[in-house]
Write an enzyme that holds these catalytic residues in place. Structure first.
Site, PDB file in Angstrom:
ATOM      1  CG  ASN A   1      -1.541  53.687 -14.856  1.00  0.00           C
ATOM      2  OD1 ASN A   1      -1.466  54.433 -15.835  1.00  0.00           O
ATOM      3  ND2 ASN A   1      -0.476  53.199 -14.256  1.00  0.00           N
TER       4      ASN A   1
ATOM      5  CE  LYS B   1       0.409  49.964 -15.973  1.00  0.00           C
ATOM      6  NZ  LYS B   1       1.258  48.923 -15.460  1.00  0.00           N
TER       7      LYS B   1
ATOM      8  CG  HIS C   1       3.197  53.564 -11.877  1.00  0.00           C
ATOM      9  ND1 HIS C   1       3.982  52.574 -12.416  1.00  0.00           N
ATOM     10  CD2 HIS C   1       1.958  53.034 -11.737  1.00  0.00           C
ATOM     11  CE1 HIS C   1       3.238  51.489 -12.603  1.00  0.00           C
ATOM     12  NE2 HIS C   1       2.012  51.746 -12.192  1.00  0.00           N
TER      13      HIS C   1
ATOM     14  CD  GLU D   1       4.506  50.371 -15.381  1.00  0.00           C
ATOM     15  OE1 GLU D   1       3.949  51.321 -15.970  1.00  0.00           O
ATOM     16  OE2 GLU D   1       3.951  49.270 -15.189  1.00  0.00           O
TER      17      GLU D   1
ATOM     18  CD  GLU E   1       0.191  50.613  -8.302  1.00  0.00           C
ATOM     19  OE1 GLU E   1      -0.872  50.248  -8.807  1.00  0.00           O
ATOM     20  OE2 GLU E   1       1.102  51.149  -8.966  1.00  0.00           O
TER      21      GLU E   1
ATOM     22  N   GLY F   1       1.364  43.927 -13.329  1.00  0.00           N
ATOM     23  CA  GLY F   1       1.403  43.374 -14.689  1.00  0.00           C
ATOM     24  C   GLY F   1       1.863  41.926 -14.754  1.00  0.00           C
TER      25      GLY F   1
ATOM     26  CB  SER G   1      -2.150  41.278 -10.932  1.00  0.00           C
ATOM     27  OG  SER G   1      -0.965  41.385 -11.706  1.00  0.00           O
TER      28      SER G   1
ATOM     29  N   GLY H   1      -4.216  48.588 -13.675  1.00  0.00           N
ATOM     30  CA  GLY H   1      -3.514  48.744 -14.949  1.00  0.00           C
ATOM     31  C   GLY H   1      -4.222  47.968 -16.040  1.00  0.00           C
ATOM     32  N   GLY H   2      -3.735  46.765 -16.322  1.00  0.00           N
ATOM     33  CA  GLY H   2      -4.242  45.951 -17.438  1.00  0.00           C
ATOM     34  C   GLY H   2      -5.751  45.856 -17.508  1.00  0.00           C
TER      35      GLY H   2
HETATM   36  C1  PEP Z   1      -0.344  49.585 -12.276  1.00  0.00           C
HETATM   37  O1  PEP Z   1       0.433  49.699 -13.204  1.00  0.00           O
HETATM   38  O2  PEP Z   1      -0.551  50.532 -11.501  1.00  0.00           O
HETATM   39  C2  PEP Z   1      -1.015  48.301 -12.101  1.00  0.00           C
HETATM   40  C3  PEP Z   1      -1.589  48.053 -10.962  1.00  0.00           C
HETATM   41  O3  PEP Z   1      -0.972  47.448 -13.171  1.00  0.00           O
HETATM   42  P1  PEP Z   1      -1.696  46.014 -13.272  1.00  0.00           P
HETATM   43  O4  PEP Z   1      -3.091  46.168 -12.756  1.00  0.00           O
HETATM   44  O5  PEP Z   1      -1.651  45.682 -14.732  1.00  0.00           O
HETATM   45  O6  PEP Z   1      -0.890  45.067 -12.448  1.00  0.00           O
END
Ligand code: PEP
Length: 252
Positions: free
Chosen positions: A9, A11, A95, A97, A167, A173, A213, A234-235
């Protein structure tokens, strides 16, 4: 053996130039890795270009949201048909966010899902508790409500099958990943709720991704959990080496 799915993702990150470069590198680095489905979800403005670029490579294209109507006065929104035109075959729905910042609710998740099961898009539905929920020991209650309301009337085994992404919001994040025990406990619970809502066979085949994460260092221990079938990243999906390492570790 259940399918394994690793999805990135992105973002609201990367210029089109950077996104194309990243997509190309992902295709090159995951080529030949078997036993895992790989998906990238770039920003909407990149979908047409990246869709053409990765077509036929085995890496899937996903969007980060979809509206439930086909067309009309919905400024800023994109329909399933529009996403399909870009070669998207996946979509992230609900999600955290979007829930926290853009008024997404279990009801709007439900509308999006009902639309998506009629399309060529395979949804990855995000659920998970906040830190306050966890501290108040409301984790399971929250997850169950998200599932029962968000998936109301939605077939579990639509085209390709619904994917659930667990999640925990406190892990997204933050660098604070759920322990394998916490992840397994939540994933098992999710599967049990799905069994109750649908049936044991379909729940048993449903892919449940972990997100929060996940990185190249913790992926192996998370993937070793019985009910963890992949990751929503994500990251770490913005760095090709990290993302490829996660894909490799997740391959069966
Ligand atoms: C996400 O936003 O779906 C996510 C899992 O982010 P991160 O891996 O950065 O925690």
């Amino acid at each position: 053996m259940r399918e394994r799915i690793i999805a990135g993702n992105w973002k609201m990150n990367s210029s089109l130039f950077e996104g194309v470069k990243l997509a190309r590198s992902v295709v090159e680095t995951v080529r030949g890795i078997e036993g895992v489905t790989v998906v990238i979800c770039p920003p909407a403005t990149h979908l047409v270009t990246i869709g053409k670029l990765i077509d036929g490579t085995g890496v899937g294209l996903g969007a980060q949201n979809v509206h439930w109507e086909e067309k009309g006065a919905f400024t800023g929104e994109l329909s399933a048909g529009m996403l399909e035109d870009t070669r998207c075959r996946w979509v992230i729905i609900g999600h955290s966010e979007r829930r926290a910042m853009f008024a997404e609710t279990d009801q709007t998740v439900n509308l999006r899902l009902l639309k998506t099961v009629d399309s060529q898009l395979r949804p990855m539905v995000c659920i998970g508790e906040t830190l306050d929920d966890r501290k108040a020991e409301r984790t399971f209650e929250v997850i169950e409500t998200q599932l029962r309301t968000g998936l109301k009337g939605v077939p579990l085994k639509g085209r390709g099958g619904l994917v659930i992404a667990y999640e925990p919001v406190w892990a997204i994040g933050t660098g604070q990943t759920a322990t394998p025990e916490q992840a397994q406990e939540a994933h098992r619970f999710i599967r049990d709720v799905l069994m109750d809502m649908y049936n044991a066979a379909d729940a048993g085949e449903t892919v449940i991704q972990y997100g929060g994460s996940m990185n190249e260092e913790n992926v192996a221990e998370l993937m070793a959990c019985d009910d963890v079938d992949g990751g929503l990243i994500g990251g770490a999906s913005l760095k090709v080496d990290k993302f490829a390492a996660i894909v490799k570790a997740a391959a069966m």
